[in-house]
Scaffold this active site. Sequence first.
Site, PDB file in Angstrom:
ATOM      1  N   LYS A  13       0.840  -1.199   0.000  1.00 36.83           N
ATOM      2  CA  LYS A  13       0.000   0.000   0.000  1.00 36.83           C
ATOM      3  C   LYS A  13       0.875   1.249   0.000  1.00 36.83           C
ATOM      4  O   LYS A  13       1.863   1.343   0.735  1.00 36.83           O
ATOM      5  CB  LYS A  13      -0.923  -0.013   1.216  1.00 36.83           C
ATOM      6  CG  LYS A  13      -1.972   1.102   1.222  1.00 36.83           C
ATOM      7  CD  LYS A  13      -2.879   0.974   2.442  1.00 36.83           C
ATOM      8  CE  LYS A  13      -3.956   2.057   2.461  1.00 36.83           C
ATOM      9  NZ  LYS A  13      -4.833   1.945   3.648  1.00 36.83           N
TER      10      LYS A  13
ATOM     11  N   SER B 101      -9.762   2.190   2.754  1.00 37.08           N
ATOM     12  CA  SER B 101      -8.927   2.933   1.831  1.00 37.08           C
ATOM     13  C   SER B 101      -7.956   2.050   1.043  1.00 37.08           C
ATOM     14  O   SER B 101      -7.339   2.506   0.069  1.00 37.08           O
ATOM     15  CB  SER B 101      -8.122   3.981   2.604  1.00 37.08           C
ATOM     16  OG  SER B 101      -7.238   3.368   3.524  1.00 37.08           O
TER      17      SER B 101
ATOM     18  N   SER C  26      -9.914  -0.159   6.992  1.00 34.90           N
ATOM     19  CA  SER C  26      -9.351  -0.053   5.636  1.00 34.90           C
ATOM     20  C   SER C  26      -8.596  -1.277   5.146  1.00 34.90           C
ATOM     21  O   SER C  26      -8.169  -1.315   3.995  1.00 34.90           O
ATOM     22  CB  SER C  26      -8.437   1.173   5.549  1.00 34.90           C
ATOM     23  OG  SER C  26      -9.186   2.353   5.647  1.00 34.90           O
TER      24      SER C  26
END
Length: 506
Positions: free
Chosen positions: A81, A156, A180
């Site tokens: 990420k 997210s 997330s």
Amino acid sequence: MTELIRKTAAELAAQIHSGEVTAVEVAQAHLDRIAEVDGAVHAFLHVDTEGALAAARAVDEDVAAGRPVASPLAGVPLALKDVLTTRGVPTTVGSRMLEGWLPPYDATVTRRLREAGVVILGKTNMDEFAMGSSTENSAYGPTRNPWDLDRVPGGSGGGSSAALAAFEAPLAIGTDTGGSIRQPGAVTGTVGVKPTYGSVSRYGLVAFSSSLDQAGPCARTVLDAALLHEVIAGHDPLDSTSIDAPVPPVLAAAREGASGDLSGVRVGVVAQFGGEGYQPGVLRSFQNAVEQLRSLGAEVVEVSCPSFDYALPAYYLIAPSEASSNLARFDAMRYGIRVGDDGTHSAEEVMSLTREKGFGPEVKRRIMLGTYALSSGYYDAYYGSAQKVRTLIARDFDAAFATVDVLISPTTPTTAFKIGDRVGDPMAMYKADLCTIPSNLAGNAAMSVPCGQSDEDGLPVGLQIMAPALQDHRMYRVAAAYEVARDAALGGAPILSVPELSGAAR
């Protein structure tokens, strides 16, 4: 399409370490898959082909020379990420504010992955500064759900979950501030784990909400998640919130759970997570999972956690308040973009112009919410009250875990919604995290494991399993046992199959 991308991380590791395949072959297979389908999915913001192949070659050299490999996951590819710093590799946090920034250092999670010989394929898309539940808030465009390219992959960390679901990587790293990791896992049919707060270092994790942010493993199986968990977890003196305690035995627990026996385990169903606002197909899939846990010998009881009803409003005061403080560092003076620096504007004007251009609408909304909640005359009424609710939520968890070993619920109230459906309705977007937020506020461990597909739309549903702080292994045992039972009910077929994806996104 090579068969290598179909294999689990554990299977790939065994083949690489035995010399049956090379790490370079495995890395190249996944790089080829990214090239084939990521135009449609948009899971990656940056693909580090050269770095990935170099890391793979280093593992192959160890295997060829008969040297011990660095870890059980050495040579296995991973999607990272884009909120974790990577030395010399772009780290944007999904924002124009950090467009083109090349960090001079690795986050601790990144460093541990490199030291373990894990092959980092690149950086995945995300909601800007991790603020969102759909990955539509990325400054670089939305990621799409491989199950249906018209739908979101969660947020997210939708880039990481989509990379797994599209078989672009067997492993990924996400971060979880209010769900997330778990919510994207649920809507893409993958496994997502939020470890106990402080058990995985936050050093080098670009901060959104410092008392809530937590990095964790993402995978397609519980065993793979456990293997990755043990690589990244552990005390870090560079992180003042890091817990100096042994890593819970998550790998041993996952292997124990795979026996399929949950005799003596007490499972609590959270009464507050269900009913109005929950998609009927999600609730039916969840109830099927509850019955499968019973069939494995678990004792299932209902548990009431009344303060959980106030978790969402408390979160949306605490998290924006911390964001308001953390994002003040983006002042156009030290790093990131700079707008208006032409000699005709004051420093204050440059700062204002840069923030106007660099921050997206959702980030600005949360900064304003947080600044207001912290302002003179409102602090006690808003931020202070939210922290009191946080204490009540932690007490509800403590009371529940005094009677049960784990708690369970749906991970999120609905399956993946269509891109654009909730962009104009922030409250509808925020409700995607109704079930996940309490564990962030309390700091305990939680994970999402796929529990079938909704009979309404055929889209994945997630089972959330929550455990006490530093008892992460409890949820791994239950998740692994459930995974075996779920797959057996499907006749041994995996819940996630390789989707046929090609071309540009619709």
